[in-house]
Write a protein that holds these residues in place. Structure first.
Motif, PDB file in Angstrom:
ATOM      1  N   ASP A  11    -103.601  27.422 -95.802  1.00 26.73           N
ATOM      2  CA  ASP A  11    -102.189  27.787 -95.838  1.00 26.73           C
ATOM      3  C   ASP A  11    -101.390  27.130 -94.717  1.00 26.73           C
ATOM      4  O   ASP A  11    -100.172  27.071 -94.787  1.00 26.73           O
ATOM      5  N   HIS A  12    -102.057  26.636 -93.684  1.00 28.94           N
ATOM      6  CA  HIS A  12    -101.348  26.032 -92.557  1.00 28.94           C
ATOM      7  C   HIS A  12    -101.613  24.532 -92.509  1.00 28.94           C
ATOM      8  O   HIS A  12    -102.704  24.076 -92.825  1.00 28.94           O
ATOM      9  N   SER A  13    -100.609  23.777 -92.069  1.00 28.39           N
ATOM     10  CA  SER A  13    -100.777  22.331 -91.961  1.00 28.39           C
ATOM     11  C   SER A  13    -101.713  21.999 -90.801  1.00 28.39           C
ATOM     12  O   SER A  13    -102.092  22.859 -90.007  1.00 28.39           O
ATOM     13  N   LEU A  14    -102.047  20.737 -90.675  1.00 28.40           N
ATOM     14  CA  LEU A  14    -102.947  20.290 -89.623  1.00 28.40           C
ATOM     15  C   LEU A  14    -102.316  20.462 -88.244  1.00 28.40           C
ATOM     16  O   LEU A  14    -103.000  20.681 -87.259  1.00 28.40           O
ATOM     17  N   PHE A  15    -101.008  20.408 -88.158  1.00 28.86           N
ATOM     18  CA  PHE A  15    -100.297  20.494 -86.888  1.00 28.86           C
ATOM     19  C   PHE A  15     -99.660  21.861 -86.672  1.00 28.86           C
ATOM     20  O   PHE A  15     -98.682  21.988 -85.952  1.00 28.86           O
ATOM     21  N   HIS A  16    -100.201  22.889 -87.289  1.00 25.15           N
ATOM     22  CA  HIS A  16     -99.633  24.233 -87.166  1.00 25.15           C
ATOM     23  C   HIS A  16     -99.825  24.775 -85.753  1.00 25.15           C
ATOM     24  O   HIS A  16    -100.893  24.704 -85.171  1.00 25.15           O
ATOM     25  N   ASN A  17     -98.745  25.304 -85.183  1.00 20.98           N
ATOM     26  CA  ASN A  17     -98.772  25.919 -83.868  1.00 20.98           C
ATOM     27  C   ASN A  17     -98.234  27.339 -84.035  1.00 20.98           C
ATOM     28  O   ASN A  17     -97.069  27.519 -84.357  1.00 20.98           O
ATOM     29  N   PRO A  18     -99.043  28.366 -83.837  1.00 21.24           N
ATOM     30  CA  PRO A  18     -98.578  29.732 -84.100  1.00 21.24           C
ATOM     31  C   PRO A  18     -97.436  30.169 -83.191  1.00 21.24           C
ATOM     32  O   PRO A  18     -96.696  31.093 -83.528  1.00 21.24           O
ATOM     33  N   LYS A  19     -97.260  29.532 -82.036  1.00 20.01           N
ATOM     34  CA  LYS A  19     -96.136  29.906 -81.161  1.00 20.01           C
ATOM     35  C   LYS A  19     -94.819  29.331 -81.659  1.00 20.01           C
ATOM     36  O   LYS A  19     -93.767  29.914 -81.447  1.00 20.01           O
ATOM     37  N   ILE A  20     -94.864  28.189 -82.305  1.00 18.43           N
ATOM     38  CA  ILE A  20     -93.655  27.515 -82.742  1.00 18.43           C
ATOM     39  C   ILE A  20     -93.415  27.708 -84.238  1.00 18.43           C
ATOM     40  O   ILE A  20     -92.315  28.041 -84.671  1.00 18.43           O
ATOM     41  N   ASN A  21     -94.441  27.490 -85.053  1.00 21.92           N
ATOM     42  CA  ASN A  21     -94.314  27.605 -86.517  1.00 21.92           C
ATOM     43  C   ASN A  21     -94.594  29.043 -86.905  1.00 21.92           C
ATOM     44  O   ASN A  21     -95.736  29.505 -86.880  1.00 21.92           O
ATOM     45  N   LEU A  22     -93.564  29.745 -87.278  1.00 20.40           N
ATOM     46  CA  LEU A  22     -93.711  31.165 -87.588  1.00 20.40           C
ATOM     47  C   LEU A  22     -94.231  31.350 -89.007  1.00 20.40           C
ATOM     48  O   LEU A  22     -93.929  30.597 -89.909  1.00 20.40           O
ATOM     49  N   ASP A  23     -95.032  32.398 -89.175  1.00 20.69           N
ATOM     50  CA  ASP A  23     -95.523  32.780 -90.491  1.00 20.69           C
ATOM     51  C   ASP A  23     -94.630  33.894 -91.031  1.00 20.69           C
ATOM     52  O   ASP A  23     -94.022  34.657 -90.286  1.00 20.69           O
TER      53      ASP A  23
ATOM     54  N   PRO B 199    -103.343  23.635-102.110  1.00 21.29           N
ATOM     55  CA  PRO B 199    -103.805  24.052-100.780  1.00 21.29           C
ATOM     56  C   PRO B 199    -104.242  22.857 -99.931  1.00 21.29           C
ATOM     57  O   PRO B 199    -104.631  21.806-100.446  1.00 21.29           O
ATOM     58  N   PHE B 200    -104.158  23.027 -98.622  1.00 21.05           N
ATOM     59  CA  PHE B 200    -104.631  21.991 -97.710  1.00 21.05           C
ATOM     60  C   PHE B 200    -106.154  21.918 -97.783  1.00 21.05           C
ATOM     61  O   PHE B 200    -106.816  22.922 -98.026  1.00 21.05           O
ATOM     62  N   PRO B 201    -106.757  20.751 -97.530  1.00 19.94           N
ATOM     63  CA  PRO B 201    -108.197  20.595 -97.735  1.00 19.94           C
ATOM     64  C   PRO B 201    -109.076  21.093 -96.599  1.00 19.94           C
ATOM     65  O   PRO B 201    -110.241  20.724 -96.536  1.00 19.94           O
TER      66      PRO B 201
END
Length: 115
Positions: free
Chosen positions: A98-110, A91-93
């Protein structure tokens, strides 16, 4: 002996000095006039050609970005669960592990949640 050949070889690549100092002064004057005219030409090209072209290119890029965002609003992308996407070995710290530091919910879909 080597010095003599080196001196003769260096003379092959040297240019002859002007016949008088007045011709050299005329040459330098001509070079300065040419440099001044060339600099003025490129200053005008930069101001009157390059600056407007940068403005037109920026306007075009802005319009394309607006059209693309409107298209994405009407046709949102769908998540495709390829096996190499979202591999998490640990896991990320941070709080949302669950999401990276640069996660963008509009672009990076779950992935869709299964309930």
């Amino acid at each position: 002996m080597v010095f003599r050949y080196a001196k003769q070889a260096s003379r092959l690549y040297s240019t002859a000095a002007p016949a008088s100092s007045s011709s050299y002064a005329e040459y330098i004057s001509h070079v300065r006039d040419h440099a001044k005219k060339s600099a003025e030409l490129w200053r005008k090209v930069s101001i009157f050609v390059c600056v407007p072209l940068i403005g037109v290119a920026g306007y075009n890029a802005y319009n394309l970005a607006v059209e693309h965002s409107e298209h994405l609003e009407h046709h949102p992308p769908k998540f495709v669960g390829y096996p190499y996407i979202r591999i998490r070995n640990k896991p990320f710290p941070w709080a949302d592990s669950d999401h990276s530091l640069f996660h963008n919910p509009k672009i990076n879909l779950d992935p869709p949640t299964e309930e």
